[in-house]
Design a protein around this motif. Sequence first.
Motif, short mmCIF file in Angstrom:
data_model
loop_
_atom_site.label_atom_id
_atom_site.label_comp_id
_atom_site.label_asym_id
_atom_site.label_seq_id
_atom_site.Cartn_x
_atom_site.Cartn_y
_atom_site.Cartn_z
N ARG C 187 0.79 -1.24 0.11
CA ARG C 187 0.18 -0.12 -0.16
C ARG C 187 0.96 1.40 -0.06
O ARG C 187 0.48 2.36 -0.44
CB ARG C 187 -1.09 0.00 1.04
CG ARG C 187 -0.41 -0.31 2.53
CD ARG C 187 -1.42 -0.54 3.47
NE ARG C 187 -1.07 -0.33 4.81
CZ ARG C 187 -0.47 -1.08 5.53
NH1 ARG C 187 0.08 -2.23 5.05
NH2 ARG C 187 0.16 -0.94 6.71
N TYR C 188 2.01 1.18 0.53
CA TYR C 188 2.98 2.38 0.51
C TYR C 188 3.49 2.67 -1.11
O TYR C 188 3.98 3.84 -1.35
CB TYR C 188 4.15 2.33 1.45
CG TYR C 188 3.64 2.19 2.97
CD1 TYR C 188 2.36 2.22 3.41
CD2 TYR C 188 4.79 2.13 3.84
CE1 TYR C 188 1.96 2.16 4.64
CE2 TYR C 188 4.17 1.66 5.31
CZ TYR C 188 2.88 2.00 5.61
OH TYR C 188 2.56 1.71 6.90
N HIS C 190 1.28 2.14 -3.16
CA HIS C 190 0.05 2.16 -4.12
C HIS C 190 -0.40 1.12 -4.98
O HIS C 190 -0.93 1.26 -6.26
CB HIS C 190 -0.08 3.40 -4.58
CG HIS C 190 0.50 4.64 -3.98
ND1 HIS C 190 -0.51 5.10 -2.91
CD2 HIS C 190 1.55 5.60 -3.96
CE1 HIS C 190 0.32 6.24 -2.39
NE2 HIS C 190 1.41 6.51 -2.94
N LYS C 201 -12.43 10.04 -8.59
CA LYS C 201 -12.82 11.19 -8.36
C LYS C 201 -14.16 11.18 -7.47
O LYS C 201 -14.92 10.52 -7.99
CB LYS C 201 -12.95 12.08 -9.45
CG LYS C 201 -12.56 13.73 -9.51
CD LYS C 201 -12.88 14.21 -10.70
CE LYS C 201 -13.39 15.55 -10.56
NZ LYS C 201 -13.48 16.29 -11.65
N ILE C 239 6.32 -2.24 4.36
CA ILE C 239 7.71 -2.33 5.28
C ILE C 239 8.06 -3.46 5.61
O ILE C 239 8.76 -3.57 6.77
CB ILE C 239 7.30 -1.20 6.34
CG1 ILE C 239 6.40 -1.54 7.21
CG2 ILE C 239 7.40 0.14 5.89
CD1 ILE C 239 5.98 -0.80 8.18
N ARG C 242 11.61 -3.78 6.84
CA ARG C 242 11.90 -3.41 8.04
C ARG C 242 11.61 -4.68 9.40
O ARG C 242 12.15 -4.58 10.20
CB ARG C 242 11.44 -1.97 8.64
CG ARG C 242 12.23 -0.96 7.76
CD ARG C 242 12.07 0.21 8.19
NE ARG C 242 12.82 0.58 9.40
CZ ARG C 242 13.13 1.74 9.99
NH1 ARG C 242 12.50 2.83 9.40
NH2 ARG C 242 13.89 1.83 11.18
N ALA C 243 10.23 -5.08 8.96
CA ALA C 243 9.97 -6.24 9.83
C ALA C 243 10.81 -7.44 9.91
O ALA C 243 10.86 -8.12 10.94
CB ALA C 243 8.50 -6.37 9.56
N ARG C 244 11.29 -7.77 8.85
CA ARG C 244 12.23 -9.00 8.71
C ARG C 244 13.52 -8.38 8.23
O ARG C 244 13.64 -7.54 7.37
CB ARG C 244 11.74 -10.05 7.73
CG ARG C 244 10.44 -10.35 7.87
CD ARG C 244 10.13 -11.39 9.10
NE ARG C 244 8.76 -11.60 9.01
CZ ARG C 244 7.69 -11.15 9.69
NH1 ARG C 244 8.16 -9.80 10.12
NH2 ARG C 244 6.62 -11.31 9.74
N ASP C 287 11.83 1.59 3.44
CA ASP C 287 12.80 2.48 4.09
C ASP C 287 13.17 3.78 3.38
O ASP C 287 14.30 3.97 2.96
CB ASP C 287 14.24 1.83 4.40
CG ASP C 287 14.85 2.35 5.39
OD1 ASP C 287 14.56 3.34 6.21
OD2 ASP C 287 16.16 1.74 5.73
N PRO C 288 12.05 4.51 3.08
CA PRO C 288 12.46 5.82 2.07
C PRO C 288 13.60 6.66 2.47
O PRO C 288 13.99 7.53 1.68
CB PRO C 288 10.99 6.27 1.90
CG PRO C 288 10.29 5.95 3.10
CD PRO C 288 10.97 4.51 3.64
N SER C 289 13.54 6.71 3.81
CA SER C 289 14.53 7.93 4.36
C SER C 289 16.05 7.56 4.36
O SER C 289 16.84 8.25 4.49
CB SER C 289 13.99 8.51 5.83
OG SER C 289 14.40 7.01 6.63
N LYS C 292 18.26 10.10 2.42
CA LYS C 292 18.35 11.36 3.34
C LYS C 292 19.12 11.15 4.65
O LYS C 292 19.79 12.13 5.07
CB LYS C 292 16.96 11.79 3.72
CG LYS C 292 16.02 12.29 2.60
CD LYS C 292 14.42 12.39 2.84
CE LYS C 292 13.60 12.12 1.59
NZ LYS C 292 12.18 11.86 1.85
#
Lengths: 189, 406, 323
Positions: C187-188, C190, C201, C239, C242-244, C287-289, C292
């Motif tokens: 879902r992250y 989409h 709409k 994610i 990150r969970a595994r 882990d989109p960050s 950054k």
Amino acid sequence: MANDTKRRDFMGMALGGFTALGGLGALYAMKRTWDPLPSVKAAGFTTLDMTIYKENELAVEKWRGKPIFVLKQSKEMLDTENKNMSLLTGKTTEAMDKKRLIKVGDAYYMVCVGLCTHLGCIPGYTPEDKSFLCACHGGMYDDTGMVTKSPPPRGLDIPPFKIDGTKLVLGEEGPEYKKMLADGITMPV
Amino acid sequence: MAHFDENAKPFSHKWMNERLAVDTLKRVLSTEYWIPKNINFLWAMGMVLAATFGVLLISGIFLLMYYQPNTHLAFDSVNYTIMSEVGYGWLWRHVHAVGASVVFLIIYIHMFTGIYYGSYKRGRELIWLSGMLLFVLFSAEAFSGYMLPWGQMSYWAGMVITNLFSGGSLHANGLVEWIRGDYVPGQAFLNRFFMLHVLLVPLAIIGVIVLHFGTLRIPHVNNQEGEEFDFEESAEMYKAGDVKHSKVIPFSPVFLSKDIFVMGIYFIIFFYLVFYHFEFAMDPVNFDPANGLKTPTHIYPEWYFLWSYEILRPFSTNVGLIAFAFAQMIFFFLPFLDRSPNVAPAKRRGLFNLWFWALLIDMIVLTFMGKLPPEGIWSTVGFVAALTFIGLWILLPIITIKEKKL
Amino acid sequence: MKELKIFGIVAVFTLILYWGVEPFAHSQMHKHVEGHGLVYDGKADIKEASKDRKEIEKKFWNDVAQISKLKGDPVAGEATFAMCAGCHMKGAANMGGVTPPSLDHAGAIYDKNFLIALIKDPALATNVAHKYPVGGTIAHPMGPVMTMVTAPQDIANVVAYLKAKKAGEVTPKEAYIEACSRCHANRYGHLTQLGEIPKTKSNIKTGQDIGALKYKEKVAEEQASLAEYLGTLPPDLSIMIRARNEHFMHVFVENPQSELPGTAMPRTGLDKEGMEKVMAYLEKTGDPSKPKREAVGPWVLLFFFIFSILAYLWKKSMWKGHH
């Protein structure tokens, strides 16, 4: 002793100044946190199918959470505009009259942000008089969104648009919109 | 009736002094707040804690702007909105998570410093008690915060910890349901723990921090040798310019300058963890959304609760709860269980020295065992360590009453 | 120097504590499983198999190795592939629980040996034979291929065709959609089991978004049929990275049975490139960050490094004459 004190002061000031620098960095991050989210910005586009509107019948759409007035101009309305325009500007050329209108296909449309430029209330439309009245402070606009009675300081704002065939994309800046901006017909919303 | 000079310029030094006694405040709170000189960097942990609390507060404010305390939205508001949409949202979250974990490390260092140097008795009892109160409040803050991402660990920690309140054979299920506001941790539970985390508990923490500072004022800060001396005399000496022989230093700027240096080193380590090693503070299991129909294979609290969790685990339900309550409460009684009049570093206190290191090592063993699956040899080690913990506290009054006066 | 000694003691105890609750505890909780380096030769399957199935596995993977040695003809393979394209096409319908993949990038992300094995016997290739017991009521949805493409040379040809024509440059997202997204939503990113979530709409007068509701219904139906077929709805992978941990993900994707015995998840058969692409996509949504973090981190550390030096100098000047 005096020398010592100076040195102490200097180191304290250097540390303080450097800390302030870090504080500025943190403030920048905080400012960015307050910015509208990318998803909010990405959602700032609305596409209107211009073929569905009827002459002299006000349609209300939504763009960036604000009401958008769409009013298809009838032949009679286009004629009346000559008078209105000439009263206010003293100019009567046809090109001047239609400056606030958007031409999509063969038809002319008024597309405006439906918020009074005075203090942001939503004006109501009376089809018989072809005129908008803002109930809050009595401001009036004609059927092109021009002010006909104060207090509003200017005509209804026109949202950034791009003509795409028979569709109008609100939120994108097409050449027609840029020209309106350059001519001072409307202000950036 | 105070005297106000009508000619004083608004906000001038004099004008402020007459209204707010700024000079007196400055003198009392910093330039003539005397701290012993014979101290080491462990005395800076208090300020390090204050700074960490500040960092948690600031990062928390920005997380609060986007967090949604709703069981359907909480998980994604944290893991999606804050982590990928909000500008620097990831930074606040990682700072907050690492801060929450590291703050307990510093609390433990701060506590064991106090135990080692005997800074909890002879007038300093209230410092210890208010500090322990802060420990309990920080624990509540950590636990309530752990609920908020509404992942698997949040949900099941909420389930297990609230079940403790049923009191074993007392079967106080009504109390458990009252705490949750539901039969299981649900919307009401998330909302009230959100309230506790962002309002009630932080408010109490701020209040008790002020109290903690206040309790320090009259008995003064302890020093490395537990030496008692006349602070007034030393202060006069310092003010007269004999800073070399005076046993005290002013809080500001002399003591503070060292604190700030220690904080600098601390923040290097802190931000190293934030940017390169944050996983230790964010359990992977909590990246699975809460599911009330599936318990994770392994559940365990965050590391700072492990030792007391392990005291609960090896016993049967009722005994376990009593042992757990004992572990939670016993540190409060330290000033009264230590019967020796000596205020001195543990290394000069004979048996107490052994007791100190035994307690520290036992708690580390308990912490290890608390996370391991309760199987085979680990169960036995955990059981022995739990008994040792209880035994050590029973022994404390006995060994301290026999301690020779130094 | 006394202070350094004290610092040393505190640091040693802290590190011991860390070692105990992190690396040591995790090594005890999750037994380390080695992967097989993305080589699909059936060694792991044979080892795992129960006694009575050992011979079947051995023979099967031996046959696969034989076919692998044949030289495939892509042109002949294209003709044979026409039989496959009846199900493997864009917009295919759900068949027996899952929707067949379009295979547009199959040649680029799947291993050659795996593809051979898959055509030969889908259940054995994906190591989920336990789900289809002999005489049972359900069959592998791709089972019919075992009667359609049988000759070793035909299999070699089809695989040669896939490797030659259904390859090309693949983005991480395309690799993910092809390999994972028919069962796992993200879902992250989409993505649902039906692909990209379409833009819809709301009706301005009712405030309801009928398009979105209809799409939700379609997704719910697809999920229900998946859950029916697999016994459970495969988890959203937004994610999962990150969970595994990454090692777990690698080994699991390579051979799900090795980490979760009995799982309904089939082996995906990704090759090195495919695995890298899929992992890259999982990292992007999970882990989109990361970029950054890596950009800001050094500056913050440098700041506190200089801060500490300045603070030390200030402290030294403040404490002058105090000792």
